[in-house]
Scaffold this motif. Structure first.
Motif, PDB file in Angstrom:
ATOM      1  N   LEU A 199     -16.926  75.490  23.859  1.00 39.98           N
ATOM      2  CA  LEU A 199     -17.421  74.919  25.112  1.00 39.98           C
ATOM      3  C   LEU A 199     -17.266  73.399  25.088  1.00 39.98           C
ATOM      4  O   LEU A 199     -17.171  72.781  24.035  1.00 39.98           O
ATOM      5  CB  LEU A 199     -18.893  75.281  25.324  1.00 39.98           C
ATOM      6  N   LYS A 200     -17.274  72.822  26.255  1.00 41.74           N
ATOM      7  CA  LYS A 200     -17.261  71.369  26.358  1.00 41.74           C
ATOM      8  C   LYS A 200     -18.584  70.799  25.845  1.00 41.74           C
ATOM      9  O   LYS A 200     -19.653  71.358  26.111  1.00 41.74           O
ATOM     10  CB  LYS A 200     -17.072  70.944  27.818  1.00 41.74           C
ATOM     11  N   ILE A 201     -18.497  69.700  25.138  1.00 45.65           N
ATOM     12  CA  ILE A 201     -19.664  69.039  24.587  1.00 45.65           C
ATOM     13  C   ILE A 201     -19.949  67.792  25.424  1.00 45.65           C
ATOM     14  O   ILE A 201     -19.082  66.918  25.567  1.00 45.65           O
ATOM     15  CB  ILE A 201     -19.448  68.631  23.116  1.00 45.65           C
ATOM     16  N   VAL A 202     -21.154  67.691  25.963  1.00 46.16           N
ATOM     17  CA  VAL A 202     -21.515  66.585  26.854  1.00 46.16           C
ATOM     18  C   VAL A 202     -22.006  65.402  26.025  1.00 46.16           C
ATOM     19  O   VAL A 202     -23.020  65.491  25.325  1.00 46.16           O
ATOM     20  CB  VAL A 202     -22.600  67.020  27.855  1.00 46.16           C
ATOM     21  N   VAL A 203     -21.282  64.268  26.124  1.00 41.34           N
ATOM     22  CA  VAL A 203     -21.615  63.055  25.383  1.00 41.34           C
ATOM     23  C   VAL A 203     -21.396  61.847  26.302  1.00 41.34           C
ATOM     24  O   VAL A 203     -20.970  61.991  27.445  1.00 41.34           O
ATOM     25  CB  VAL A 203     -20.738  62.907  24.112  1.00 41.34           C
ATOM     26  N   SER A 204     -21.670  60.655  25.795  1.00 39.37           N
ATOM     27  CA  SER A 204     -21.414  59.447  26.577  1.00 39.37           C
ATOM     28  C   SER A 204     -19.920  59.138  26.577  1.00 39.37           C
ATOM     29  O   SER A 204     -19.151  59.719  25.800  1.00 39.37           O
ATOM     30  CB  SER A 204     -22.199  58.264  25.997  1.00 39.37           C
ATOM     31  N   ASP A 205     -19.533  58.218  27.428  1.00 38.08           N
ATOM     32  CA  ASP A 205     -18.112  57.884  27.540  1.00 38.08           C
ATOM     33  C   ASP A 205     -17.699  56.767  26.596  1.00 38.08           C
ATOM     34  O   ASP A 205     -16.546  56.317  26.637  1.00 38.08           O
ATOM     35  CB  ASP A 205     -17.768  57.494  28.979  1.00 38.08           C
ATOM     36  N   ASP A 206     -18.593  56.306  25.731  1.00 38.91           N
ATOM     37  CA  ASP A 206     -18.267  55.187  24.849  1.00 38.91           C
ATOM     38  C   ASP A 206     -18.631  55.489  23.395  1.00 38.91           C
ATOM     39  O   ASP A 206     -19.210  54.650  22.697  1.00 38.91           O
ATOM     40  CB  ASP A 206     -18.963  53.911  25.318  1.00 38.91           C
ATOM     41  N   LEU A 207     -18.288  56.693  22.931  1.00 38.88           N
ATOM     42  CA  LEU A 207     -18.560  57.044  21.540  1.00 38.88           C
ATOM     43  C   LEU A 207     -17.830  56.085  20.602  1.00 38.88           C
ATOM     44  O   LEU A 207     -16.704  55.652  20.863  1.00 38.88           O
ATOM     45  CB  LEU A 207     -18.111  58.477  21.254  1.00 38.88           C
ATOM     46  N   THR A 208     -18.469  55.768  19.487  1.00 43.38           N
ATOM     47  CA  THR A 208     -17.871  54.880  18.492  1.00 43.38           C
ATOM     48  C   THR A 208     -16.878  55.671  17.634  1.00 43.38           C
ATOM     49  O   THR A 208     -16.928  56.913  17.583  1.00 43.38           O
ATOM     50  CB  THR A 208     -18.954  54.292  17.589  1.00 43.38           C
TER      51      THR A 208
END
Length: 481
Positions: A269-278
């Motif tokens: 499944l798609k994993i929901v995260v922020s758009d600025d992962l390090t």
């Protein structure tokens, strides 16, 4: 006469410890010395508010209005009163805009275009997402057992977290990126999904912009500052969220994936995260077999609506992570066999500028170098490198903070020496609680403040020093060398 800052420093410590009588006495003394101190008003107001003396709190606020121009702290107190007294949404939202206008220009709530993309909204604050979920998993305590002994400023919040379900399946729900709280048309849900329920359930006036979406909450209502644009997502997803801080990324976000082991495949499944992962965060996800193209990266200027969302709850609460979470991290990322090429005794240093500067670090290192300690800078390493070097340590010396979080991957017989100031020993025990869950040996070496701390709200900030002889003697007594 004690100066206002010292009084407020002491009052804030009592606030963190929920010692409201002492907090009130100190805050009122500060307010008597400086009748226009918005921070003194706020600490006095909150002491009364949290002691259920809310009429007294309202009177204090009214009296303050007659002699001082409202500032952000004072307006936030007013918002609490408006929420409690059942004021209409328009009046509460107007107070929100007044509060926003008082913030500093560098505050994240007014930067990055948020003023153009967000608006205020009064929502009903539901206690439990279970009322909204279609399906729930077993409670963390039943699935993973009880916590070991922990040191935390609020054991009740820890226990409450461990009594929550381990996973929810929720339909037609919206996610606010950054804070990772959930909302629908009129309701806010955050209790089961946030590591720090105090930030989202009570009075997050003092917090950093980690909770910038929730301005204040009282009596089942909350004033929120959220994006106005909604993006619809049709495919099933998993809410992981993210945090810039290494410790919270590790314990609050990655560790919660443990709860999906018998529910769904995290790689399907798609994993929901922020758009600025390090790069470090992306490295950790790749090691779990989650490629970059399997991430749904959500910027903070939009809200995302999901038809079906899997919501694993954190295996952590306040400053404690459950042993099941730590063990899952160790299984997922190591440890392997010890490698003799790595140092056995580590002296943790920072290569990046930090608010807690270790001002006599070189002198302290010289006093323990002959005991076999080598300088190691985790903040300059990849996620995998940090793990590998800690997996081979028999002893670690390091300052309180995120730089010690990789002890989660250290051997179970490792000795940890944390350098920490006296007031913080009562408040910040997350590294000790990791060691406690694993059975590692944890030792404290108390530091002294070396620089002036202008930020009244944090006793742990600012430069510090350590007595080199005390450090050496403590280490020798423990390690026998």
């Amino acid at each position: 006469m004690t100066d206002v800052k010292t009084l407020l420093d002491k009052a804030f410590v009592h606030f963190k410890l929920s010692q409201f009588d002492q907090q009130l006495a100190l805050a009122l003394s500060a307010l008597q010395t400086d009748p226009k101190s918005s921070l003194a008003l706020t600490l006095a107001f909150l002491a009364l508010w949290k002691s259920d003396r809310r009429d007294d709190a309202a009177s204090l606020l009214n009296d303050f209005r007659t002699r001082a121009k409202p500032q952000a702290y004072a307006i936030a107190c007013e918002i609490l009163s408006l929420l409690r007294t059942g004021a209409d949404d328009a009046q509460i939202e107007e107070a929100g805009w007044q509060w926003l206008a008082c913030l500093q220009p560098n505050d994240a709530r007014v930067s990055s275009g948020r003023l153009e993309t967000c608006g205020f909204k009064v929502l009903h604050q539901h206690s439990h997402l279970a009322e909204r979920a279609e399906a729930t998993g077993p409670v963390i305590r039943d699935l993973h057992g009880e916590l070991k002994r922990v040191k935390t400023m609020d054991p009740e919040l820890v226990q409450e977290r461990m009594d929550q379900p381990s996973c929810f399946v929720v339909r037609n729900i919206q996610v606010v990126p950054g804070d990772w709280v959930l909302i629908d048309d009129d309701n806010l849900y955050c209790r089961e999904i946030h590591n720090w329920p105090s930030r989202t359930q009570h009075t997050p006036i003092f917090e950093s912009p980690d909770t910038r979406s929730i301005i204040a909450s009282a009596d089942g209502r909350a004033l929120c500052f959220v994006p106005t644009e909604v993006v619809d997502v049709d495919e099933d997803c998993i809410l992981l969220g993210s945090h810039k801080n290494y410790h919270y990324w590790l314990t609050e976000h990655l560790a919660r994936l443990k709860n999906l082991e018998n529910v769904t495949d995290i790689r399907a499944l798609k994993i929901v995260v922020s758009d600025d992962l390090t790069p470090l965060q992306l490295d950790s996800l790749r090691q779990l077999g989650i490629p970059d193209n399997n991430l749904l990266r959500c910027p903070e200027n939009k809200i995302y609506r999901f038809n079906t969302l899997f919501v694993p709850t954190p295996l952590s609460a306040v400053d404690v992570v459950h042993k099941a979470g730590v063990e899952w991290l160790r299984e997922a990322f190591g440890p392997g066999q010890r490698d003799a090429s790595y140092p056995k005794r580590i002296f943790v240093t920072r290569t990046k500028e930090h608010r807690r500067k270790f001002v006599n670090e070189a002198e302290c290192y010289e006093r323990v170098e002959d005991l076999g300690f080598e300088l190691v800078a985790p903040d300059s390493m990849s996620f995998q490198e940090q793990n590998h070097i800690l997996q081979n340590a028999e002893a670690v010396i390091g300052p309180y903070g995120t730089c010690l979080s990789p002890i989660a991957f250290a051997p179970l017989d490792c000795h940890i020496f944390e350098l920490i100031d006296g007031p913080s020993i009562k408040l910040h025990r997350f590294n000790e609680n990791i060691a406690t869950q694993l059975g590692q040996q944890f030792h404290v070496v108390e530091t002294e403040r070396a620089t002036h701390v202008s930020d009244t709200l944090s006793r742990a900030h600012g430069g510090f020093r350590v007595d080199p002889q005390t450090l050496r003697q403590t280490v020798m007594e423990v390690l026998g060398a």
